[in-house]
Motif scaffolding. Structure first.
Motif, PDB file in Angstrom:
ATOM      1  N   TRP A   1       0.826  -1.208   0.000  1.00 34.64           N
ATOM      2  CA  TRP A   1       0.000   0.000   0.000  1.00 34.64           C
ATOM      3  C   TRP A   1       0.863   1.260   0.000  1.00 34.64           C
ATOM      4  N   ILE A   2       1.896   1.275   0.833  1.00 33.73           N
ATOM      5  CA  ILE A   2       2.771   2.456   0.907  1.00 33.73           C
ATOM      6  C   ILE A   2       3.508   2.659  -0.408  1.00 33.73           C
ATOM      7  N   ALA A   3       4.048   1.571  -0.951  1.00 36.23           N
ATOM      8  CA  ALA A   3       4.763   1.661  -2.227  1.00 36.23           C
ATOM      9  C   ALA A   3       3.831   2.130  -3.339  1.00 36.23           C
ATOM     10  N   ALA A   4       2.611   1.599  -3.357  1.00 37.33           N
ATOM     11  CA  ALA A   4       1.642   1.991  -4.384  1.00 37.33           C
ATOM     12  C   ALA A   4       1.323   3.478  -4.298  1.00 37.33           C
ATOM     13  N   LEU A   5       1.101   3.977  -3.081  1.00 46.00           N
ATOM     14  CA  LEU A   5       0.777   5.396  -2.900  1.00 46.00           C
ATOM     15  C   LEU A   5       1.926   6.286  -3.362  1.00 46.00           C
ATOM     16  N   LEU A   6       3.145   5.944  -2.954  1.00 45.74           N
ATOM     17  CA  LEU A   6       4.312   6.746  -3.337  1.00 45.74           C
ATOM     18  C   LEU A   6       4.512   6.753  -4.845  1.00 45.74           C
ATOM     19  N   ILE A   7       4.363   5.590  -5.471  1.00 46.42           N
ATOM     20  CA  ILE A   7       4.595   5.490  -6.915  1.00 46.42           C
ATOM     21  C   ILE A   7       3.489   6.180  -7.699  1.00 46.42           C
ATOM     22  N   ILE A   8       2.240   6.051  -7.255  1.00 47.89           N
ATOM     23  CA  ILE A   8       1.137   6.740  -7.944  1.00 47.89           C
ATOM     24  C   ILE A   8       1.336   8.250  -7.893  1.00 47.89           C
ATOM     25  N   LEU A   9       1.768   8.774  -6.742  1.00 49.21           N
ATOM     26  CA  LEU A   9       2.013  10.209  -6.629  1.00 49.21           C
ATOM     27  C   LEU A   9       3.186  10.640  -7.499  1.00 49.21           C
ATOM     28  N   ALA A  10       4.254   9.848  -7.478  1.00 44.51           N
ATOM     29  CA  ALA A  10       5.462  10.205  -8.229  1.00 44.51           C
ATOM     30  C   ALA A  10       5.246  10.119  -9.732  1.00 44.51           C
ATOM     31  N   VAL A  11       4.528   9.095 -10.174  1.00 45.63           N
ATOM     32  CA  VAL A  11       4.290   8.886 -11.606  1.00 45.63           C
ATOM     33  C   VAL A  11       3.080   9.682 -12.087  1.00 45.63           C
ATOM     34  N   GLY A  12       1.997   9.625 -11.334  1.00 49.98           N
ATOM     35  CA  GLY A  12       0.750  10.210 -11.794  1.00 49.98           C
ATOM     36  C   GLY A  12       0.722  11.717 -11.805  1.00 49.98           C
TER      37      GLY A  12
ATOM     38  N   ARG B   1       3.474  13.779 -11.998  1.00 49.95           N
ATOM     39  CA  ARG B   1       4.711  14.370 -12.515  1.00 49.95           C
ATOM     40  C   ARG B   1       4.386  15.396 -13.597  1.00 49.95           C
ATOM     41  N   ILE B   2       5.257  16.366 -13.761  1.00 51.73           N
ATOM     42  CA  ILE B   2       5.091  17.419 -14.757  1.00 51.73           C
ATOM     43  C   ILE B   2       6.344  17.459 -15.637  1.00 51.73           C
TER      44      ILE B   2
ATOM     45  N   ILE C   1      -4.077  15.107 -14.617  1.00 58.89           N
ATOM     46  CA  ILE C   1      -5.148  14.210 -14.161  1.00 58.89           C
ATOM     47  C   ILE C   1      -5.180  12.955 -15.038  1.00 58.89           C
ATOM     48  N   VAL C   2      -4.849  13.098 -16.328  1.00 58.42           N
ATOM     49  CA  VAL C   2      -4.746  11.939 -17.213  1.00 58.42           C
ATOM     50  C   VAL C   2      -3.658  10.998 -16.721  1.00 58.42           C
ATOM     51  N   THR C   3      -2.484  11.538 -16.447  1.00 60.67           N
ATOM     52  CA  THR C   3      -1.380  10.688 -15.973  1.00 60.67           C
ATOM     53  C   THR C   3      -1.690  10.090 -14.608  1.00 60.67           C
ATOM     54  N   LEU C   4      -2.427  10.827 -13.776  1.00 60.64           N
ATOM     55  CA  LEU C   4      -2.806  10.298 -12.470  1.00 60.64           C
ATOM     56  C   LEU C   4      -3.758   9.115 -12.615  1.00 60.64           C
ATOM     57  N   VAL C   5      -4.773   9.261 -13.472  1.00 62.95           N
ATOM     58  CA  VAL C   5      -5.721   8.163 -13.717  1.00 62.95           C
ATOM     59  C   VAL C   5      -4.993   6.942 -14.272  1.00 62.95           C
ATOM     60  N   MET C   6      -4.090   7.164 -15.207  1.00 58.95           N
ATOM     61  CA  MET C   6      -3.341   6.063 -15.793  1.00 58.95           C
ATOM     62  C   MET C   6      -2.470   5.367 -14.756  1.00 58.95           C
TER      63      MET C   6
ATOM     64  N   ASP D   1      17.359  17.780  -9.818  1.00 57.04           N
ATOM     65  CA  ASP D   1      17.422  19.121 -10.403  1.00 57.04           C
ATOM     66  C   ASP D   1      16.390  19.350 -11.489  1.00 57.04           C
ATOM     67  N   ARG D   2      15.739  18.270 -11.995  1.00 65.28           N
ATOM     68  CA  ARG D   2      14.821  18.409 -13.119  1.00 65.28           C
ATOM     69  C   ARG D   2      13.401  17.915 -12.817  1.00 65.28           C
ATOM     70  N   TYR D   3      13.230  17.070 -11.828  1.00 64.55           N
ATOM     71  CA  TYR D   3      11.912  16.488 -11.554  1.00 64.55           C
ATOM     72  C   TYR D   3      10.939  17.528 -11.017  1.00 64.55           C
ATOM     73  N   LYS D   4       9.717  17.531 -11.560  1.00 63.87           N
ATOM     74  CA  LYS D   4       8.652  18.407 -11.077  1.00 63.87           C
ATOM     75  C   LYS D   4       7.405  17.582 -10.797  1.00 63.87           C
ATOM     76  N   ASN D   5       6.619  18.031  -9.815  1.00 63.49           N
ATOM     77  CA  ASN D   5       5.394  17.334  -9.434  1.00 63.49           C
ATOM     78  C   ASN D   5       4.304  18.348  -9.194  1.00 63.49           C
ATOM     79  N   ALA D   6       3.079  17.995  -9.526  1.00 65.43           N
ATOM     80  CA  ALA D   6       1.955  18.926  -9.376  1.00 65.43           C
ATOM     81  C   ALA D   6       1.729  19.332  -7.917  1.00 65.43           C
ATOM     82  N   ILE D   7       2.152  18.484  -6.981  1.00 64.17           N
ATOM     83  CA  ILE D   7       1.933  18.791  -5.563  1.00 64.17           C
ATOM     84  C   ILE D   7       2.852  19.909  -5.093  1.00 64.17           C
TER      85      ILE D   7
END
Length: 368
Positions: free
Chosen positions: A27-38, A40-41, A99-104, A361-367
């Motif tokens: 559950w923890i891994a899933a939450l972290l990965i969904i946030l990181a992948v879903g 991302r900008i 939101i598309v990437t988050l759903v995916m 130095d390059r990663y961006k996230n909507a949060i």
């Protein structure tokens, strides 16, 4: 880095301290990965293309076009219908592209992780195989194929139950995300082929010997008569693709696959004796390796077509073999895999990781 360290600690705890699977780690891994992948900008190799298509789908595509694509009726759509439908719905509701990437991400991670948890003794280790580096190439890059593979992996439930109608429904849904999912159709019958250590060896040797003959060219006529037009067209187009139609380069990837094959053959009996449904998983993994070597003279086929099958090699077979053995053999496999993960972490981070925007130095996230 956070996800890597968490999975390293969680896998060690599962295997050597708790000695059983822990759903909380998944559950923890899933939450972290969904946030990181879903969320991302501008991160991932294909991100700019997907973002560009987002508004294009909404402007130039109707829901009637989506329905025609879903029913294999004549249409002008070149992208799979479920993916187009998700984009159009998000756009029509006035929501941003992330939101598309988050759903995916929610779809692919939930399907893959649920199937892993049900079929793997130590899921934290399996998720480490997924994270390093499949998550970056599939679900943060080739997202449509990642979704197709997720549905194919989830269909393993119906392969075990010998429920052909539900399995075929899964393949149809997977095709709605990516056309390469059609390659997983034989999986329902492949799992029943009797295999042993010698047969595994000779299947892979024959596939490697057949590679220079480029026998896959003979399938062009087969696909043009039996497969839907977009599948046959894609196959024909990639046979001599000017960018990826060449031979797979020999390198580190071959050494890694050779080590995995040795482990798969060496501990085949232990896996069959100790792990439920291991023979099914192993057959799918062997077929994926055979596809890779068979299509080795065409890079895009060798990389794309075995995708769903190769998922069963690392996440299912290799991880379950750690459970199947005991003592020093378990320690050797686990720490050997950890060395591989650490090496991949730095190798990927210095190359594709930087180019894809995954570094600090390059990663961006909507949060944030």
């Amino acid at each position: 880095m956070l996800i890597f360290v968490f999975l390293a600690v969680a896998s060690y705890m599962e295997i050597f301290r708790l000695e059983k699977k822990q759903s909380v780690f998944v559950w923890i891994a899933a939450l972290l990965i969904i946030l990181a992948v879903g969320l991302r900008i501008d991160v991932g190799a294909d991100y700019p293309v997907y973002r560009m298509l987002f508004s294009g789908f909404a402007i130039y595509t109707t829901y009637g076009d989506v329905l025609d694509k879903a029913l294999f009726r004549p249409n002008t759509e070149e992208i799979e219908w479920i993916f187009v439908l998700i984009n159009k719905l998000v756009f029509d509701f006035g929501l941003p592209f992330y939101i598309v990437t988050l759903v995916m991400a929610m779809i692919t991670v939930s399907l893959k992780f649920t199937t892993i948890y049900k079929n793997v003794a130590f899921p934290a280790l399996a998720i480490m195989f997924y994270f390093m580096p499949i998550m970056f190439f599939e679900d943060s890059g080739q997202m449509r194929q990642g979704l197709g593979i997720a549905v194919c992996v989830a269909s393993f439930k119906f392969i075990k139950e010998r429920n052909l109608p539900m399995f075929l429904l899964c393949i149809y849904i997977a095709l709605g995300f990516h056309k390469t999912s059609i390659v997983f159709l034989p999986a329902y019958w492949i799992v029943k082929i009797p295999m042993n250590q010698k047969r595994i060896f000779w299947v892979l040797i024959i596939a490697l010997i057949a590679s220079p003959l480029e026998l896959y060219r003979l399938a062009d006529g087969f696909f043009s008569t039996l497969a839907p037009q977009d599948i046959s067209g894609a196959y024909s187009g990639y046979v001599d693709d000017k960018y990826y139609g060449g031979q797979v380069e020999t390198g580190l990837n071959d050494l890694v696959k050779l080590i995995f094959i040795v482990i798969l053959i060496r501990y085949d009996k232990e896996g069959c004796d100790e792990v439920w449904w291991y023979e099914y998983m192993r057959n799918l993994a062997v077929f994926g390796l055979a596809l890779f070597y068979f299509f080795r003279s065409n890079e895009i086929f060798a990389v794309r077509l075995p995708g769903a099958y190769m998922f069963f090699l690392t996440m299912f077979c290799l991880t379950n073999l750690v459970y199947a053995v005991n003592g020093r053999a378990r320690q050797l496999l686990y720490f050997g895999f950890m060395i591989y993960f650490i090496a991949m972490f730095f190798y990927f981070g210095s190359g594709n990781g930087h180019r894809g925007g995954f570094t600090t130095d390059r990663y961006k996230n909507a949060i944030w």
